[in-house]
Design an enzyme around this catalytic site. Structure first.
Site, PDB file in Angstrom:
ATOM      1  N   ASP A 157       0.844  -1.195   0.000  1.00 33.49           N
ATOM      2  CA  ASP A 157       0.000   0.000   0.000  1.00 33.49           C
ATOM      3  C   ASP A 157       0.880   1.246   0.000  1.00 33.49           C
ATOM      4  OD1 ASP A 157      -2.222  -1.608   0.149  1.00 33.49           O
ATOM      5  OD2 ASP A 157      -2.521  -1.315   2.304  1.00 33.49           O
ATOM      6  N   LYS A 158       0.354   2.320  -0.526  1.00 37.70           N
ATOM      7  CA  LYS A 158       1.100   3.578  -0.582  1.00 37.70           C
ATOM      8  C   LYS A 158       1.625   3.986   0.787  1.00 37.70           C
ATOM      9  CE  LYS A 158       0.532   8.463  -1.837  1.00 37.70           C
ATOM     10  NZ  LYS A 158      -0.392   9.479  -2.423  1.00 37.70           N
TER      11      LYS A 158
END
Length: 334
Positions: A157-158
């Protein structure tokens, strides 16, 4: 559309396209982006759902990995209009000197087959709507003399920090993808959570599915009827009363947002994860409380060379380290 053979008058519209050597290990949806950039994500997903895309005659999913020599069946209409050559779809803006230096600083291991990054929080792995800067767009800076462009083999995930593997060759991408698919990879994450788990150690077995109708296409939820199996083993490393805890998490499956949903479901959302924990995922006394405290700490898997084992560990990012120090959490033993 029906998946039955077309009538003789339209059979020519159904085409087969072979996977090239430099596409080994590429996800099928990424393969389509490369060859058919004008085909929208939604249109591709509809074709996949209705079984109109096949790999060597078998029904395919977007997450499937393609291998050299495989034939991909293209349904009628996909290639009816003139398409740009595949090479044109690969043209990307040059990596700036600043971005090249930034991604090269993330490298914590490099050999002839694989590069290991310690990805900082806030940097996306792949592009998307409104995302201009991402790891995938900076990979040309990691060639280090190789002709082949490095390849992503998994993602974070970012806002999750930590270990990200990059394959340097098509064969390495294939072997790494197999290790993830066959669950030969042991992944350890560290997380600071708000509250404490119901027991010191255990397994969370809650199936996950995308939340229908959500504007965020990656928003997940527990779905006992239609969800995919999702298993997470956890162990409490340390705690501050019932206020917060430091957890070691081992995902045994690789569902989207699995650790974030699972922690929230057992009553201790990951610190900073308002997407799944709401305001309960915040602590007023923590300076970095609005930043996600989830870190891919360790990876252990067969080395893609076929010899020995690859084991890597990533140091905590500054905001996570400050929180650990502020609480006095111990990170020994895991």
């Amino acid at each position: 559309m029906s998946d039955r053979p077309a009538a003789s008058g339209t059979r020519a519209q159904v085409q087969l396209r072979a996977v090239s050597d430099d596409e080994a290990g590429l996800r099928l949806d990424r393969w389509f982006q490369r060859h058919f950039p004008e085909l929208s994500h939604g249109a591709l997903q509809k074709l996949l759902r209705t079984g109109q895309v096949r790999i060597d005659g078998k029904r395919a999913e977007g997450k499937d990995r393609v291998e050299p020599g495989q034939s991909i069946r293209l349904p009628p209409g996909v290639s009816a209009s003139p398409l740009p050559k595949p090479q044109a779809a690969r043209v990307a803006p040059a990596v700036s000197d600043r971005d090249a230096a930034e991604i090269q600083r993330m490298v914590i291991h490099r050999d002839d087959h694989v590069i290991v990054l310690n990805k900082p929080p806030g940097l996306a792995v792949q592009g998307g709507s409104g995302t201009e800067k991402h790891v995938d767009g900076m990979l040309d800076a990691l060639r280090f003399g190789y002709e082949d462009r490095p390849r992503l083999v998994h993602r974070l995930d970012k806002d999750t920090s930590g270990l990200l593997l990059i394959a340097r060759t098509g064969q390495a991408a294939k072997r790494l993808a197999e290790s993830f698919r066959d669950r030969e990879t042991e992944k350890l994450y560290w997380a600071v959570v708000v509250g404490v788990p119901p027991r010191k150690e255990g397994t969370i077995d809650l199936p996950l599915a995308k939340r229908p109708g959500a504007r965020d296409r990656e928003l997940m939820q527990v779905d006992e009827e239609n969800g995919q199996k999702a298993l997470t083993h956890f162990r409490e490393m340390d705690r501050i009363g019932k206020r917060a805890a430091m957890l070691a998490l081992w995902p045994r499956t690789g569902r989207t947002h699995q650790l974030r949903v699972h922690c929230a479901e057992i009553g201790c959302p990951i610190l900073g994860d308002r997407k799944y924990g709401g305001e309960e995922a915040l602590l007023a006394a923590v300076a970095d409380a609005r930043r996600l405290h989830l870190h891919a700490r360790r990876l252990t898997l067969p080395h893609p060379s076929g010899k020995g084992e690859l084991k890597a560990e990533a140091e905590l990012p500054p905001h996570f380290r400050r929180t650990v120090e502020a609480f006095g959490f111990s990170t020994d033993g895991v």
